[in-house]
Design an enzyme around this catalytic site. Structure first.
Site, short mmCIF file in Angstrom:
data_model
loop_
_atom_site.label_atom_id
_atom_site.label_comp_id
_atom_site.label_asym_id
_atom_site.label_seq_id
_atom_site.Cartn_x
_atom_site.Cartn_y
_atom_site.Cartn_z
N HIS A 52 0.84 -1.19 0.00
CA HIS A 52 0.00 0.00 0.00
C HIS A 52 0.89 1.25 0.00
CE1 HIS A 52 0.56 -0.52 4.47
NE2 HIS A 52 0.82 0.76 4.35
P1 TYD Z 1 -1.58 -2.38 7.45
O1 TYD Z 1 -1.17 -0.95 7.60
O2 TYD Z 1 -2.17 -2.80 6.14
O3 TYD Z 1 -0.34 -3.34 7.82
P2 TYD Z 1 0.98 -3.79 7.02
O4 TYD Z 1 1.40 -2.67 6.11
O5 TYD Z 1 1.97 -4.07 8.09
O6 TYD Z 1 0.66 -5.02 6.24
O7 TYD Z 1 -2.59 -2.74 8.62
C1 TYD Z 1 -3.00 -4.07 8.87
C2 TYD Z 1 -4.38 -4.03 9.50
O8 TYD Z 1 -4.32 -3.34 10.76
C3 TYD Z 1 -5.42 -3.31 8.65
O9 TYD Z 1 -6.65 -4.03 8.77
C4 TYD Z 1 -5.58 -1.96 9.31
C5 TYD Z 1 -5.22 -2.24 10.77
N1 TYD Z 1 -4.56 -1.09 11.42
C6 TYD Z 1 -5.26 -0.33 12.36
O10 TYD Z 1 -6.43 -0.62 12.69
N2 TYD Z 1 -4.63 0.73 12.95
C7 TYD Z 1 -3.35 1.08 12.64
O11 TYD Z 1 -2.81 2.06 13.20
C8 TYD Z 1 -2.65 0.29 11.65
C9 TYD Z 1 -1.23 0.63 11.26
C10 TYD Z 1 -3.29 -0.78 11.07
#
Ligand code: TYD
Length: 133
Positions: A52
């Site tokens: 992302h």
């Molecule tokens: P994501 O940012 O997509 O993680 P990564 O880049 O490490 O794969 O987040 C994973 C999940 O956690 C997604 O469902 C959103 C949730 N999330 C929150 O609820 N709050 C937050 O501050 C973060 C960073 C993620």
């Protein structure tokens, strides 16, 4: 200041091999007000996280434990690969960088973020990211 190029930096640890170390993240190394801190852990080796970009979020990332590789790409297609392999190394990520993240099994990724969590700040489709103006 909202910078446009990602970069790795080092914060000197305070201490010694005898007593152990402390590393402090604060201004000027952290150039934005931190509104959120989160950490990830226990990521299986075969999982690549991220996939992302953020529209406006600025982040500084540390590998508090283990090792982490960040692959970053901006919309024009400039690519960067950064290895966080020591707790004293930080990675600044400006807005609008697509990222994939490879973590060792023992990695603990600590993120200091400039904004609270907002799913609307995410771009989760690579093709949309490359086209977004
Ligand atoms: P994501 O940012 O997509 O993680 P990564 O880049 O490490 O794969 O987040 C994973 C999940 O956690 C997604 O469902 C959103 C949730 N999330 C929150 O609820 N709050 C937050 O501050 C973060 C960073 C993620």
């Amino acid at each position: 200041m909202n910078k446009t190029i990602p970069y790795l930096f080092q914060i000197k640890g305070i201490g010694s091999e005898i007593n152990g170390y402390i590393t402090v993240a604060q201004s000027p190394e952290i150039s934005f007000d931190v509104k959120r801190v989160y950490w990830t852990y226990y990521t299986p080796e075969d999982i690549v996280r991220g996939h992302h970009a953020h529209k406006s979020l600025q982040q500084v990332i540390f590998a508090i434990n283990g090792s982490i590789v960040f692959n970053l790409e901006n919309r024009p297609g400039e690519k960067y690969r950064f290895a966080l392999d020591h707790p004293s190394k930080g990675l600044y990520i400006p807005p609008l960088y697509w990222r994939t993240i490879e973590l060792s099994r023992n990695a603990v990724l600590l993120c200091l973020a400039s904004e609270k969590y907002d799913e609307n700040d995410y771009i989760r489709d690579y093709d949309v990211f490359k086209k977004e103006k």
